[in-house]
Write a protein that holds these residues in place. Structure first.
Motif, short mmCIF file in Angstrom:
data_model
loop_
_atom_site.label_atom_id
_atom_site.label_comp_id
_atom_site.label_asym_id
_atom_site.label_seq_id
_atom_site.Cartn_x
_atom_site.Cartn_y
_atom_site.Cartn_z
N PRO A 39 0.85 -1.31 0.06
CA PRO A 39 0.08 0.27 0.07
C PRO A 39 0.90 1.71 -0.47
CG PRO A 39 0.38 -1.10 2.01
CD PRO A 39 1.07 -1.93 1.03
N THR A 40 2.34 1.57 -0.13
CA THR A 40 3.08 2.45 0.39
C THR A 40 4.10 1.98 -0.83
OG1 THR A 40 3.35 4.63 1.71
CG2 THR A 40 3.50 2.01 2.49
N MET A 41 4.38 3.48 -0.54
CA MET A 41 6.34 3.91 -0.99
C MET A 41 6.63 5.32 -0.32
SD MET A 41 6.58 4.01 -5.05
CE MET A 41 8.70 3.44 -5.14
N TYR A 42 8.07 5.27 -0.26
CA TYR A 42 8.22 6.47 -0.50
C TYR A 42 7.96 7.39 -1.55
CZ TYR A 42 10.23 4.81 4.06
OH TYR A 42 9.28 4.55 5.63
N CYS A 43 7.83 8.41 -1.82
CA CYS A 43 8.00 8.58 -2.91
C CYS A 43 6.96 10.56 -3.09
CB CYS A 43 7.65 8.43 -4.00
SG CYS A 43 5.67 7.75 -3.95
N LYS A 44 6.53 11.01 -4.25
CA LYS A 44 6.29 12.43 -3.44
C LYS A 44 4.18 12.22 -4.14
CE LYS A 44 9.93 15.98 -5.14
NZ LYS A 44 10.06 16.48 -6.03
N GLU A 45 4.13 10.77 -4.71
CA GLU A 45 2.76 10.74 -4.97
C GLU A 45 2.36 10.39 -4.05
OE1 GLU A 45 1.72 11.60 -8.10
OE2 GLU A 45 3.71 11.71 -9.29
N ASP A 46 1.06 10.36 -4.07
CA ASP A 46 0.37 9.43 -2.85
C ASP A 46 -0.45 8.27 -3.04
OD1 ASP A 46 -1.22 9.86 -0.84
OD2 ASP A 46 -3.04 10.38 -1.08
N ILE A 47 0.42 6.78 -3.05
CA ILE A 47 0.48 5.59 -3.82
C ILE A 47 -0.53 5.33 -2.86
CG2 ILE A 47 1.22 3.95 -3.86
CD1 ILE A 47 1.80 5.98 -6.13
N HIS A 48 -0.79 3.96 -2.93
CA HIS A 48 -2.50 3.12 -2.24
C HIS A 48 -1.92 1.77 -2.84
CE1 HIS A 48 -4.00 6.77 -0.07
NE2 HIS A 48 -3.70 7.53 -1.66
N CYS A 49 -1.59 1.45 -3.74
CA CYS A 49 -1.68 0.31 -4.59
C CYS A 49 -0.83 -0.63 -5.16
CB CYS A 49 -3.23 0.16 -5.11
SG CYS A 49 -3.11 -1.61 -5.68
N LEU A 50 -0.07 -1.21 -5.40
CA LEU A 50 1.47 -1.33 -6.22
C LEU A 50 1.12 -3.22 -6.14
CD1 LEU A 50 4.31 0.99 -4.84
CD2 LEU A 50 2.42 0.97 -6.93
N CYS A 51 1.09 -3.31 -7.43
CA CYS A 51 1.29 -4.86 -7.10
C CYS A 51 2.95 -5.48 -7.91
CB CYS A 51 0.58 -5.14 -8.77
SG CYS A 51 2.12 -4.93 -10.44
N LEU A 52 2.74 -6.49 -6.91
CA LEU A 52 4.08 -7.63 -6.21
C LEU A 52 4.76 -7.79 -7.82
CD1 LEU A 52 2.96 -10.13 -3.38
CD2 LEU A 52 3.59 -7.55 -3.24
N SER A 53 4.57 -7.55 -8.86
CA SER A 53 5.24 -7.27 -10.24
C SER A 53 6.17 -6.00 -10.35
CB SER A 53 4.26 -7.49 -11.21
OG SER A 53 3.96 -8.64 -10.95
N CYS A 54 5.39 -5.07 -9.92
CA CYS A 54 5.69 -3.13 -10.35
C CYS A 54 6.65 -3.33 -9.75
CB CYS A 54 4.65 -2.67 -10.53
SG CYS A 54 3.58 -2.63 -11.92
N ILE A 55 6.64 -4.19 -8.05
CA ILE A 55 7.65 -3.75 -6.86
C ILE A 55 8.89 -4.84 -7.51
CG2 ILE A 55 8.41 -4.16 -4.46
CD1 ILE A 55 5.39 -3.47 -3.67
N ALA A 56 8.89 -6.09 -7.64
CA ALA A 56 10.26 -6.76 -8.35
C ALA A 56 10.83 -6.26 -8.80
CB ALA A 56 9.49 -8.60 -8.21
N SER A 57 10.42 -5.81 -10.56
CA SER A 57 10.54 -5.81 -11.38
C SER A 57 11.85 -4.11 -11.10
CB SER A 57 9.22 -5.50 -12.88
OG SER A 57 8.53 -3.87 -12.12
N GLY A 58 10.84 -3.41 -10.54
CA GLY A 58 12.02 -2.28 -10.36
C GLY A 58 10.77 -1.07 -11.37
N GLU A 59 9.30 -1.32 -11.92
CA GLU A 59 9.45 -0.62 -12.33
C GLU A 59 8.36 0.79 -11.70
OE1 GLU A 59 5.89 -1.96 -15.17
OE2 GLU A 59 7.00 -3.55 -15.10
N ALA A 60 7.91 0.76 -10.63
CA ALA A 60 7.16 1.00 -9.21
C ALA A 60 7.69 2.22 -8.83
CB ALA A 60 7.24 0.44 -7.99
N ALA A 61 8.99 1.68 -8.45
CA ALA A 61 10.35 2.78 -8.28
C ALA A 61 10.98 3.18 -9.30
CB ALA A 61 11.69 1.62 -7.47
N GLN A 62 10.77 3.03 -10.71
CA GLN A 62 11.29 4.18 -11.36
C GLN A 62 10.08 5.53 -11.92
OE1 GLN A 62 11.80 2.26 -14.90
NE2 GLN A 62 13.08 4.19 -16.13
N LYS A 63 8.88 4.96 -12.26
CA LYS A 63 7.55 5.49 -12.94
C LYS A 63 7.36 6.45 -11.63
CE LYS A 63 3.10 5.54 -13.76
NZ LYS A 63 1.86 4.58 -13.98
N PHE A 64 7.66 6.14 -10.48
CA PHE A 64 7.30 7.22 -9.28
C PHE A 64 8.83 7.94 -8.42
CE2 PHE A 64 3.40 4.50 -9.20
CZ PHE A 64 2.78 5.18 -9.79
N ASP A 65 9.74 7.50 -8.68
CA ASP A 65 11.40 7.87 -8.40
C ASP A 65 11.42 7.93 -6.82
OD1 ASP A 65 13.30 9.22 -8.68
OD2 ASP A 65 13.20 11.44 -7.85
#
Length: 172
Positions: A39-65
């Motif tokens: 449900p969360t990450m350290y970024c400027k965006e207000d994140i509520h839901c990240l799938c495990l695939s987007c986390i494992a691939s690094g896509e979420a970190a890249q997209k939301f810096d």
């Protein structure tokens, strides 16, 4: 790859440590409907839901810096790729003051879960890990106050290489 097949090197017990949410959600990164998410990450965006695939691939970190871990023993790990894997592709754990990830043998350790003195004694490692922790000079005389998910909570790590257990302690 299905969520059940995704494995996190530094958080092998991700499904058992109460950081994932169950229920229908829409991944803020890829837009897919998911039933298990972080449900969360350290970024400027207000994140509520990240799938495990987007986390494992690094896509979420890249997209939301952003990152998933607040702090770690960076000085003990020389490989920048390991730093990237921990911070950008590993979900954090719940703690009082923010995650602090331990390292050993030039790598970050695997986070196993919350522990108190009772759990450490059941495992037969209480004396060793408490003594090592108290040598750090953070908190002292923790044995009687350390409670799983308590006001003084323990976070158990294990080295991926030498298999030694390490403890981090945090208080409210």
């Amino acid at each position: 790859m299905s969520d059940n097949q995704i494995h996190f090197k530094y958080s092998p017990n991700i499904r058992d440590i109460d950081v994932l949410e169950e229920g229908e959600g829409i991944c803020d990164c890829c837009g897919k409907t998911v039933s298990l998410y972080y449900p969360t990450m350290y970024c400027k965006e207000d994140i509520h839901c990240l799938c495990l695939s987007c986390i494992a691939s690094g896509e979420a970190a890249q997209k939301f810096d952003g990152d998933f871990i607040q702090n770690a023993e960076m000085h003990k790990v020389s490989d920048p790729g390991k730093h990237k894997e921990l911070f950008e592709r590993t979900p954090g754990y719940v703690s009082w003051q923010g995650e602090y990830w331990l390292a050993c043998c030039d790598d970050f350790c695997a986070y196993l879960g919350d522990v108190g003195t009772a759990e450490l004694e059941e495992m037969g490692i209480a004396d060793e890990v408490i003594a090592e922790y108290e040598e750090r000079g953070e908190y002292s005389d923790i044995r009687e106050y350390l409670m799983k998910t308590g006001s003084m909570a323990g976070y158990l790590f294990q080295c991926l290489h030498c298999k030694k257990y390490h403890l981090w302690v945090d208080a409210d």
